[in-house]
Design an enzyme around this catalytic site. Sequence first.
Site, short mmCIF file in Angstrom:
data_model
loop_
_atom_site.label_atom_id
_atom_site.label_comp_id
_atom_site.label_asym_id
_atom_site.label_seq_id
_atom_site.Cartn_x
_atom_site.Cartn_y
_atom_site.Cartn_z
N LYS A 105 0.86 -1.19 0.00
CA LYS A 105 0.00 0.00 0.00
C LYS A 105 0.88 1.23 0.00
O LYS A 105 1.99 1.20 0.54
CB LYS A 105 -0.86 0.01 1.27
CG LYS A 105 -2.08 0.90 1.15
CD LYS A 105 -3.17 0.15 0.42
CE LYS A 105 -4.50 0.82 0.48
NZ LYS A 105 -5.56 -0.17 0.18
N GLY A 219 -17.86 7.82 -1.81
CA GLY A 219 -16.80 7.88 -2.82
C GLY A 219 -17.04 6.81 -3.85
O GLY A 219 -18.18 6.40 -4.09
N1 GLU Z 1 -7.39 0.23 -2.97
C1 GLU Z 1 -8.18 -0.94 -3.24
C2 GLU Z 1 -8.17 -1.87 -2.05
O1 GLU Z 1 -7.96 -1.46 -0.94
C3 GLU Z 1 -7.78 -1.60 -4.54
C4 GLU Z 1 -6.38 -2.13 -4.59
C5 GLU Z 1 -5.97 -2.66 -5.97
O2 GLU Z 1 -6.77 -2.70 -6.89
O3 GLU Z 1 -4.80 -3.03 -6.07
O4 GLU Z 1 -8.44 -3.04 -2.17
#
Ligand code: GLU
Length: 415
Positions: A105, A219
């Site tokens: 992340k 969102g």
């Molecule tokens: N931000 C999204 C999540 O928390 C998508 C992550 C992604 O597609 O890699 O799952």
Amino acid sequence: MEKINPFDNAKKQLGKVASILKLNDTELELLGTPKRIIQFSFPVKLDSGRIKLFQGYRVQHNDARGPFKGGIRYHPQVDLDEVKALAFWMTMKCAVAGIPYGGGKGGIIVDPKKLSKDELENLSRGYMRELHPFVGPDKDVPAPDVYTDGQVMSWMLDEYEKIKGAHAPGLITGKPLELGGSKVRDYATAMGGAICLRELMKNLKKKSHGSTVAIQGFGNAGSFMAKILSSWGYKIVAVSDSKGGVHNEKGLKFDEVVAHKEKTESVVGFRGAKKISNEDILTLDVDVLVPAALENQITHTIAHAVKAPIIVELANGPTTPDADDILRRKGVHLIPDILANAGGVSTSYFEWVQNLQGYYWNEKEVLDKLDVLMVNAFTDVFNASKQHRVDMRTGAFVVAVQKVLKAEKLRGRLK
Ligand code: GLU
């Protein structure tokens, strides 16, 4: 409000699974420690000509099952512990979904609403200029998260490709269709949650038609959830965004709320609905509650007051571990984040596959694949929670941890 550290929460969740699966200290340490933390400050040119330093992060938690995968968040409250927790949850989420990725992340401490479009572009390019050695289609594949979108992904992709001197659409997912994005990706997080809810309702022999829903957060995830569930016959009675919420027992018309938000930048003030706070929306007397905003929203105090018998966590980490215990004792059916919002990263996976093969699927093909994947994931988690007589969150962690440890052992990193 007390500050709750999301990484402490993540470790508590892991602790519960450790006792069920009888993990040893080395296994527990490996799962609770990110493999790599990339942290940097970088300069961004503002419209005034002034240079401002921003703080950026990328946490690469685990890559035993495949390249690191996970979004990049722009938010003033981003900090290292939050990014570490979110990266850990991505490892678990990808394992639950059964897609060949680890977890990562990223984040920047910034209020993107205060930046102009040019400044946002400079920020996104600056972040990728720092991060480029650590990411790539077979290393670490970023995506959107809170307050980032297809435009931000496009700038980052362009910056990366300029540095590499070659096209590499598999670098990043959540791209617009024109740059190699996938059909369905824009509403995939919500669709995955809706499919999980559909499966749970089937198991509980409940009718979706007319069931009432409250959604915290409007969102990408929350607004598409409102749209999908409305079209499936659910009644959306309350929605909220960062400025507050609106509530009407008779139901809110999705299109009208969206039109109001587009005009005024908030759902607040929507005609024919009462104002409600972001806290009170969580304790409404509804059939389904959908937290779709940020972490630590359902705390122990809120949990005592929750009336909804079903919770679908579209946000990451919206429920604290002590709140979890209370909800479980109350008999609430909670579909946990690492399952409920896995539709987003799963469709990111489909996007990446299409990028690597250079051949693109139509909407129905992607939707069908997503449905199969989500039903399988839901069934695995549901069965694990029955087998171990635990809530679905713990069931999901049981499924995920076993897969990650198996991969670690096959690689010989663990004995
Ligand atoms: N931000 C999204 C999540 O928390 C998508 C992550 C992604 O597609 O890699 O799952």
